[in-house]
Enzyme design. Structure first.
Site, short mmCIF file in Angstrom:
data_model
loop_
_atom_site.label_atom_id
_atom_site.label_comp_id
_atom_site.label_asym_id
_atom_site.label_seq_id
_atom_site.Cartn_x
_atom_site.Cartn_y
_atom_site.Cartn_z
N ASN A 13 -51.64 34.02 81.46
CA ASN A 13 -52.04 32.68 81.91
C ASN A 13 -51.46 32.51 83.31
O ASN A 13 -50.25 32.32 83.47
CB ASN A 13 -51.47 31.62 80.96
N TRP A 14 -52.33 32.60 84.29
CA TRP A 14 -51.84 32.56 85.68
C TRP A 14 -51.49 31.14 86.14
O TRP A 14 -50.92 30.96 87.20
CB TRP A 14 -52.90 33.16 86.61
N LYS A 15 -51.90 30.14 85.37
CA LYS A 15 -51.67 28.73 85.77
C LYS A 15 -52.25 28.49 87.16
O LYS A 15 -53.30 29.04 87.49
CB LYS A 15 -50.18 28.39 85.70
N HIS A 99 -53.25 23.80 76.29
CA HIS A 99 -51.93 24.28 76.75
C HIS A 99 -51.00 23.07 76.88
O HIS A 99 -51.44 21.97 77.24
CB HIS A 99 -52.07 24.99 78.10
N GLU A 101 -49.00 22.21 79.06
CA GLU A 101 -49.02 21.56 80.39
C GLU A 101 -50.22 20.63 80.52
O GLU A 101 -50.14 19.58 81.17
CB GLU A 101 -49.01 22.63 81.49
N GLU A 171 -46.70 28.26 71.04
CA GLU A 171 -45.90 28.18 72.25
C GLU A 171 -44.89 27.03 72.16
O GLU A 171 -45.25 25.87 72.44
CB GLU A 171 -46.80 27.95 73.46
N GLY A 177 -41.86 28.79 80.52
CA GLY A 177 -41.41 28.76 81.92
C GLY A 177 -39.93 28.47 82.08
O GLY A 177 -39.47 28.17 83.17
N SER A 217 -41.90 32.51 77.70
CA SER A 217 -40.97 33.44 78.34
C SER A 217 -41.00 34.83 77.71
O SER A 217 -39.97 35.50 77.65
CB SER A 217 -39.55 32.86 78.36
N GLY A 238 -47.13 33.68 80.72
CA GLY A 238 -47.25 32.99 82.00
C GLY A 238 -46.65 33.82 83.12
O GLY A 238 -47.29 34.72 83.68
N GLY A 239 -45.40 33.55 83.44
CA GLY A 239 -44.73 34.16 84.58
C GLY A 239 -44.88 35.68 84.67
O GLY A 239 -45.21 36.22 85.74
C1 PEP Z 1 -47.59 29.95 79.28
O1 PEP Z 1 -47.90 29.52 80.36
O2 PEP Z 1 -48.35 29.82 78.33
C2 PEP Z 1 -46.29 30.62 79.13
C3 PEP Z 1 -45.95 31.07 77.96
O3 PEP Z 1 -45.52 30.73 80.26
P1 PEP Z 1 -44.18 31.61 80.43
O4 PEP Z 1 -44.51 32.98 79.89
O5 PEP Z 1 -43.93 31.64 81.90
O6 PEP Z 1 -43.12 30.95 79.65
#
Ligand code: PEP
Length: 257
Positions: A13-15, A99, A101, A171, A177, A217, A238-239
């Site tokens: 997930n590049w956001k 999501h 966010e 999640e 994040g 994470s 994500g990251g």
């Molecule tokens: C996400 O954006 O769904 C996510 C899990 O981010 P991260 O891996 O950065 O925690």
């Protein structure tokens, strides 16, 4: 993971990151690094503006492209929104729905998630439905009440056959994040309970066929341990999906024998 019954899916997930030219460069780099993909599907969910470039860049590889959101209406006066039709025509295969966010900053609710899940499936897109508890909810010991409600409302009116196309991403909000990962036991426990909920809704056969990812994470170091949990069938990342070596290492972890 349980490869006998369901697909392992590693999704990035590049956001709100990467311009189209940066997206092209990152996908080219990833393609060179994804050596082992036999046992899992690899998905990159990218910003709307990157989709066309990403689909082209990923052509001929195992990477499928997904979107990070969509609207539930087919067309009309919804300034700034994008429909399932529009995504499909670009070659999108997956779409993230709900999501945390989007729930937090853009007022997504379980009810809008439900509409989106149904429209995505009708249009041949596989929804990645995100569910998860806040830190306060975990501390108040209501994690499963919260998640069961999210799953049950988002899947209202979704048939057994349709449910098999849904991917659920567990999640925990406190892990997204933050660099604070759920322990593999915590992730495994909640994913198993989500499967119990799916079993109540759809029966044992369908429940065991549904992919349930963990997200929060996940990284190159902790992926193997998380994926070793029998009910953790992949990751939403994500990251670490913004760095080719890290993402490739997670895909490798999903392909271990
Ligand atoms: C996400 O954006 O769904 C996510 C899990 O981010 P991260 O891996 O950065 O925690």
């Amino acid at each position: 993971m349980n490869r006998r019954y369901r697909k392992t899916i590693i999704a990035g997930n590049w956001k709100m990151n990467k311009t189209p030219s940066e997206a092209k460069a990152l996908i080219e780099e990833m393609k060179g690094m994804l050596s082992k993909t036999k046992w899992c599907e690899v998905v990159l969910c990218v910003p709307f503006t990157d989709i066309q470039t990403a689909v082209k860049a990923a052509k001929g590889s195992k990477i499928a492209i997904g979107a990070e959101n969509m609207h539930f209406e087919k067309s009309g006066a919804f300034t700034g929104e994008v429909s399932a039709d529009m995504l499909k025509e670009l070659g999108v295969k997956y779409v993230i729905i709900g999501h945390s966010e989007r729930r937090q900053y853009f007022n997504e609710t379980d009810e809008t998630c439900n509409k989106k899940v149904k429209v995505a499936i009708e249009n041949g897109l596989r929804p990645i439905l995100c569910v998860g508890e806040s830190l306060t909810e975990r501390e108040q010991d209501v994690t499963m009440e919260v998640i069961r409600k999210q799953v049950k409302i988002a899947l209202q009116g979704v048939t057994v056959d349709e449910a098999k196309k849904v991917v659920i991403a567990y999640e925990p909000i406190w892990a997204i994040g933050t660099g604070k990962t759920a322990t593999s036991e915590q992730a495994g426990e909640v994913c198993a309970k989500i499967r119990d909920c799916l079993r109540e809704m759809y029966g044992a056969r369908a429940a065991r066929a549904i992919t349930i990812q963990y997200g929060g994470s996940m990284n190159a170091k902790n992926a193997a341990e998380l994926l070793a949990q029998p009910d953790v069938d992949g990751g939403l990342i994500g990251g670490a999906s913004l760095k080719a070596p890290d993402f490739a290492a997670i895909v490798d972890a999903a392909n271990q024998n």
